[in-house]
Structures are given as structure tokens and as C-alpha cells.
Design a protein around this motif. Structure first.
Motif, short mmCIF file in Angstrom:
data_model
loop_
_atom_site.label_atom_id
_atom_site.label_comp_id
_atom_site.label_asym_id
_atom_site.label_seq_id
_atom_site.Cartn_x
_atom_site.Cartn_y
_atom_site.Cartn_z
N ALA A 24 0.77 -1.30 0.08
CA ALA A 24 0.07 -0.08 0.25
C ALA A 24 0.93 1.46 0.11
O ALA A 24 0.59 2.14 -0.66
CB ALA A 24 -1.00 0.11 1.29
N VAL A 284 -7.64 1.53 12.56
CA VAL A 284 -7.42 2.37 11.31
C VAL A 284 -5.85 2.05 10.75
O VAL A 284 -5.79 1.91 9.60
CB VAL A 284 -7.48 3.93 11.52
CG1 VAL A 284 -6.90 4.88 10.21
CG2 VAL A 284 -9.08 4.38 11.95
N SER A 302 -3.15 6.50 13.03
CA SER A 302 -4.22 6.67 14.11
C SER A 302 -4.31 5.04 14.44
O SER A 302 -4.33 4.24 13.85
CB SER A 302 -5.51 7.15 13.44
OG SER A 302 -6.56 6.56 14.35
N ASP B 337 -5.45 9.45 10.03
CA ASP B 337 -6.32 8.59 9.64
C ASP B 337 -6.36 8.28 8.42
O ASP B 337 -7.41 7.54 7.80
CB ASP B 337 -7.90 9.16 10.10
CG ASP B 337 -8.03 9.40 11.82
OD1 ASP B 337 -8.20 8.15 12.41
OD2 ASP B 337 -7.93 10.23 12.18
N VAL B 338 -5.79 9.27 7.62
CA VAL B 338 -5.82 8.87 6.09
C VAL B 338 -4.77 7.62 5.46
O VAL B 338 -3.73 7.43 6.06
CB VAL B 338 -5.28 10.21 5.33
CG1 VAL B 338 -4.97 9.99 3.89
CG2 VAL B 338 -6.08 11.34 5.48
N LYS B 339 -5.59 6.82 4.79
CA LYS B 339 -4.73 5.77 4.26
C LYS B 339 -4.12 5.77 2.73
O LYS B 339 -4.79 6.12 2.18
CB LYS B 339 -5.87 4.60 4.37
CG LYS B 339 -6.44 4.18 5.48
CD LYS B 339 -5.58 4.12 6.62
CE LYS B 339 -4.60 3.15 6.76
NZ LYS B 339 -3.74 3.13 7.82
N ILE B 340 -3.10 6.04 2.58
CA ILE B 340 -2.28 6.34 1.48
C ILE B 340 -2.13 4.78 0.70
O ILE B 340 -1.51 3.81 1.41
CB ILE B 340 -1.04 6.93 1.87
CG1 ILE B 340 -1.08 8.19 2.57
CG2 ILE B 340 0.08 7.17 0.64
CD1 ILE B 340 0.16 8.75 3.08
#
Lengths: 381, 381
Positions: A24, A284, A302, B337-340
């Protein structure tokens, strides 16, 4: 162009489960596996013995950071890697506490962390003394090399560890065994956290772990029926230890909860841990992503939960020939919410072959689903 | 021992994102990539041209099922693979509707699905006729080979597609162009679903897709401010088409919503789709796991949402040299909290280099976070 390259010593399921977040984030994962066809074979770039300094040094060329799937790499080798200019996270200094349980007990004592009653013994007499003064029973541990119940014995008489007290073996273990009181605990808990070199620290909620024959069988996140104070104390303890021992990466503190509600430190692990597999779906940021971030000294993600409860059950082999993939259709049709993790290992009785996770608002429902799903998965045809 | 082996033609980001669920379920993923260093290089077992029958046949030896990262494999080659005894999912018959937009329009019309006004044209005269009777403007599409706005033009005069009407090119496209009315839509939607060979069907919630210059920029799941009736109609339409066209695997129906609230089919895709990337974090079962399950004819996983809203933003290249990994620290510290998701492609202006996802209870908050995070990621230093 910048490219993060993480080298992992050990090709087990922990290295395997670092692969998805590495994909990812486009982090290049390289694995030094012990064998061909390891659980982490997709990322395995080298096969070799982690006890061979030249092998580990060769593996470390061109990587951003060296980290681990297990705690067994000799510290002298890790210091050589550091000397070669490659970052090692956790550092050999920190890792010494996870490698050697006596080193750990001494450091914890110095930090004022809650230990069970313990001492180092080097003879049957010293051991008998401890047993006598602790109700006729104790736990004897080899300071190094133990895991999943191996290297640990419940002992009522020194004769039960005569083999470990053998002069040559004892010397190979560092000259001393660790003896601990047999804690009368009500349950076992685990506090998972992560820390990077900058000192950023982040802790997932405290979980309850349920062992069968010394091996983790079930994990409930968060630990049910737990006071705010206990949750807070566990996180503070993890922070104290992470900072005091200089831990980087993911850090697991295994705990006993006593009748009186006290928390005592059982074991430490400085890597992703079985008690944190629930974070793949349940948080998360999973412990595997967090370990990559923390060891690369990136900001931590997070640790907020994706659901009220997460239940993780290990899948241990029940046969030497049967592969639980045969039961995928049966379990998938009945439990569309169950997430299956298969480590791709050849089956063997008692071996950790995989795990499954269920999230939900109702703990009993989630636990019931997970247990039924595991039962179906483990049906030998 | 049973081992599921899925062969994917095409080594782009869709194949790449099939890797994590393949690891989790211990499905062996093999990829036929066009080039070395493809986004899916970790699973790439062969590099070669998917238009070469011998190459695709060679790739298909020993796999359980052949499936796709894109729609461009010639049907004749896929029929040869089937003849060799290997399952192809979706089947060439189903896939013909995703490969050729004229074949699709005709089949949709037969199934009674809501098409925009359309016709096949093979001359400038026929095209001018259509333009005159549709308000002086139309959309012209090459029936095959288009994607992400390529092969699609807004046309007011047949002279604007003189190149496509060239006799030789037209012949290579099958002799006809597709002409459609320029739909006066209020927004674009996408209905993602999956179906296996047994006929099990499962649909994620309808999403809203926001395009910039013909390329998907934002996806909101579920589509905000949408009536129960519209949500239901979209799922029924997807089921009608999946069954009517015999689709297996993940299936995306791109839709226009008109002023009057009508849904019209824009495009079809028979593979994981950009509008479904949110499912990686946002659903119990991601589209990539579901595609593996569906093509292997395993029971489908739950499509329940993990949060009230999921927001997915594409990351398109803004420079030919700058790699957005350089901005990881800046975005990670501000948005834990952002998923890259980084596809590992070399940067190029306008190229889809990755995406990011945020889940949340409050759509505006999630969207705000995602947009700010993207802005930071795309800052060229």
C-alpha cells in the motif's frame, strides 16, 4: 527518487503480514528467510541463517532499516550491522530486553515497573529456596530462546529442571535461570503500542488474551469488563517501558491481571505480536503498517478502532496432512463477515497456521461467529 | 493439498491491489505483466504481450482461473485458453460487452436496461444526422480500446472525428463508431457488485464518482443525498446486467443520474474498478478479495460498510520527476487517519499514481481531510 527499503530478518507470518501495508505504501520489503517456501516467500529476497554475521551483513546492504520477525538475532551481529551504517530498529540495546528475560526483569525493576516476585538462580539449592518461600511452586524460564510456552516450566521441585541446571547447558544460557512466582492471575492481557525514533508513541486499546497450553488461542479487543483506570495504567506502563528501554517499532507488553486488579509484566516482545493481529481489520492502522512507519521513523498512524469489538482466534493445526483451505467454501458461505488469514504453512499438529478475525458491536455474537467459523475450518474430512 | 492459483493478465494497480487479499487467503497470484517493474511486480511471474496467444497460453498452464486487470485481451485468445481447459472469469462471452461499447449498447437494449439515446454510425452523414436530431451535440466513442476519457469525444461537427472516420482506422474498429446523446446529467454514479459462477450476487452501496477531465478524481460512498429507491434501482440494474450478460467477478456499472432522477448506463467494467477502491478499508470485503472469491467460485464475502462514509481520492501525477513519497512525513503527521495507497509507478503528469481513503461519520470532515491530505501529498518541493 526516495524509496523506503525495510529489511526483515525472519520469514514467518509476521514478515508475511508486513507485505500488504508495504504494498500500500510502496515500501520495498526484503526478507531474510530461514528456508525456501517460508510464509513470507513473496517478499523473501534471501535465504540464509540469521546467526551468520556475513549473511546478515550481506542482506543489510542497500536497506533503509533492519528489523525483525523474531527476537533471536545475536546482538553482536546487529551491532555489526549498525557499525556498517545501517539503522537497526529496535536497536540492539533495546532488543536485549526482549532477548533475555533476566535482562528484562532487572531493567523493569530499575524502572519501577510491576514485576512478579523473581530471582536469578544458578543452582538447585537457590531454586529450592525460592520454591519454599513461594508456596511450593514457581515458574522457571530459560532467559533466552523461549516462545509460545517453550523454555517455560511450572516447577515444584528442582529435579524437574535438572536438564536446564546441567553445567554446560546453563553456561550456554548465560549461567543463570530465571525463577518467578506462579502468579495467581485472573486473566492475561496485552498492551500493544508503537514508538518511533523521534519519540512519538501510540498505544492500541488493551486486549485480553486467552491461552491454551501456553499458546494464544483467542484475543478480545478491547479487553472486556475493564476499568478506565486499568486501561490507562496499561498504556502508561507501556509508555514507561518503551521510553525507558528505548524501544522502537511495535512493542507488546504481556500482562497478568491479579485478583486485586494489579497488572504485572509477564513478557515483552519488540515486533508485531499475536495479540495485535486484530488490528489488520480492527484499527485504522494495523500493527504491521505501524511497525513499518515506526521503524522508518515516519509519523505513526491512528490506532482508533474500526468497530466496538474485534475478536481474533488462532488457527492451530489439528493434523499433519490436512489443509484448512479445503474448508473455505463451508466457512465462507456461513460466515461472510469472518476474515480468514492463512499463513501458507505446511500443516502440523499444534502449528500456528493462520488466524481469523471478526468485528462487531456485540462481543458474544462476534465471538460465537469466530468460534463456529474456526470449528468448521478445522474439520478434517 | 488444495492450492488456489489465480492468473491475472495485466500488471497494473488492480493486479497489485489483489495481492494483499491473496496473501491473506493464501491464494497464489500470478501476473502476466506488460513490462518489468510493473505496479504488480511482486506477483509478476511472467512478462509478455497479452496479444500473443502463445504467451497467454503459456501463462495459463497450472492456474485455477484466468482473470484480468484490464479488458483488452483479444477474445480469440481467451477462447483458446478455455479450450485448453482453464477457466476464464469473466468468460469471453461476458467480457465482449466490456470490450466493445457497441456490443454493450445492443445487449443492454435487448435486456431493457436504460441506455442514453445512441446509434452506430459508419459515415459522416450518419453522424451529422444524429447530431442534428440531438440538439447539435453528441458523444462519439470508439467501440474498442478507450478508457479514462481516451476514445471519447464531445462532437458538434463530424469534422471533429475525421481521423476516426478514416476508412482504414474505422475498419480496425469494427466498421462503426458509437454515437450517444450528450446526457444532461446531474452527477455520475457507479454501482459495484460481484457474481460467481454459482450465481451468487452481492452489491456494494451505490457511490458517487466525480470526474475531472474525464478521469475519476473523487468517490463518495455511499452516494450522498440519494433516495432508497435510487439505491435499490441501481442494485437491481446491476443484478439484471450481471445475470443477463453472464458476468463473473467484480462488475462496475457506471451511471448517469439525470435531472429527472433517471439512471442511464454509461460504461461497464468487468474487473475491480476505480470506483471501488474505497472498499479496501470501507467494506468488510474489499473488491479485490471479492474478485478473487468470485472468480474462484468461492462464496462471496460481506459487503457491509465499516463506517458511515468512505471517501476515496485519486492521486494523479503533477510532475514527471517528483515522487509523492517525499511528502509522506508531512501528510502522515497531520492526517493519521488517512490511508495512503501508492502504486509504485514512475511519476508522469496526469498518471494515476495512487489513491487515498478516509472513513468517517461526517462526510464533510472526511472529504476535507482527504482533500487537504492530497494537496500536501502533491506539493512539489
Amino acid at each position: 527518487l526516495t524509496k523506503h527499503v525495510v529489511g526483515v530478518v525472519g520469514g514467518g507470518q509476521l514478515a508475511r503480514m508486513m507485505t500488504p501495508p508495504a504494498i500500500a505504501m510502496d515500501i520495498e520489503l526484503r526478507v531474510l528467510a530461514e528456508t525456501e517456501n517460508s510464509p513470507s516467500e513473496l517478499a523473501a529476497t534471501m535465504v540464509g541463517d540469521f546467526r551468520e554475521e556475513s549473511k546478515v551483513l550481506e542482506f543489510s546492504v542497500g536497506i533503509s532499516v533492519l528489523t525483525f520477525d523474531h527476537e533471536h538475532v545475536p546482538l553482536s551481529i546487529l551491532r555489526s550491522v549498525e557499525t556498517s551504517g545501517v539503522s537497526v530498529q529496535p536497536t540492539p540495546q533495546a532488543l536485549s530486553h526482549a532477548q533475555n528475560k533476566l535482562v528484562m526483569r532487572r531493567a523493569l525493576q530499575e524502572l519501577g515497573a510491576p514485576n512478579p516476585s523473581w530471582r536469578a538462580v544458578s543452582s538447585a539449592e537457590e531454586l529450592e529456596d525460592f520454591i519454599q518461600s513461594h508456596g511450593g511452586v514457581c515458574i522457571v524460564k530459560t532467559p533466552i530462546g523461549g516462545y509460545d510456552g517453550k523454555g517455560v516450566r511450572v516447577v515444584r521441585n528442582s529435579s524437574e529442571v535438572l536438564d536446564w541446571l546441567d553445567k554446560d547447558l546453563l553456561e550456554s544460557l548465560g549461567g543463570e535461570l530465571l525463577v518467578e512466582e506462579k502468579v495467581d492471575f485472573t486473566r492475561e492481557l496485552a498492551q500493544l503500542s508503537a514508538r518511533n525514533q523521534k519519540g512519538d508513541f501510540s498505544a492500541w486499546p488493551l486486549v485480553e488474551t486467552r491461552q491454551v497450553a501456553g499458546v494464544c488461542s483467542e484475543v478480545i479487543a478491547p479487553a472486556p469488563k475493564t476499568s478506565e483506570e486499568t486501561l490507562r495504567k496499561a498504556q502508561e506502563l507501556a509508555k514507561l517501558l518503551a521510553e525507558g528501554l528505548g524501544v522502537t517499532g511495535v512493542f507488546a507488553v504481556e500482562l497478568f491481571e491479579t485478583q486485586g486488579g494489579q497488572l504485572l509484566v509477564n513478557e515483552l516482545a519488540m515486533r508485531p505480536h499475536n495479540s495485535g493481529h486484530f488490528t489488520i481489520e480492527g484499527s485504522v492502522t494495523s500493527q504491521f503498517e505501524q511497525h513499518l512507519r515506526a521503524t522508518l521513523n515516519l509519523p505513526l498512524g491512528s490506532v482508533q478502532s474500526r468497530a466496538k469489538y474485534a475478536v481474533m482466534l488462532n488457527i492451530l493445526g489439528v493434523s499433519d496432512s490436512y489443509d484448512f483451505v479445503e474448508n473455505y467454501p463451508a466457512v465462507m458461505i456461513q460466515f461472510p463477515d469472518v476474515k480468514i488469514h492463512n499463513y501458507g504453512k505446511s500443516p502440523r499438529v499444534g502449528r500456528k497456521l493462520g488466524h481469523l478475525t471478526v468485528l462487531g458491536d456485540d462481543l458474544e455474537v462476534a465471538l460465537g461467529q469466530a468460534r463456529s467459523a474456526r470449528e468448521i475450518l478445522l474439520r478434517v474430512k
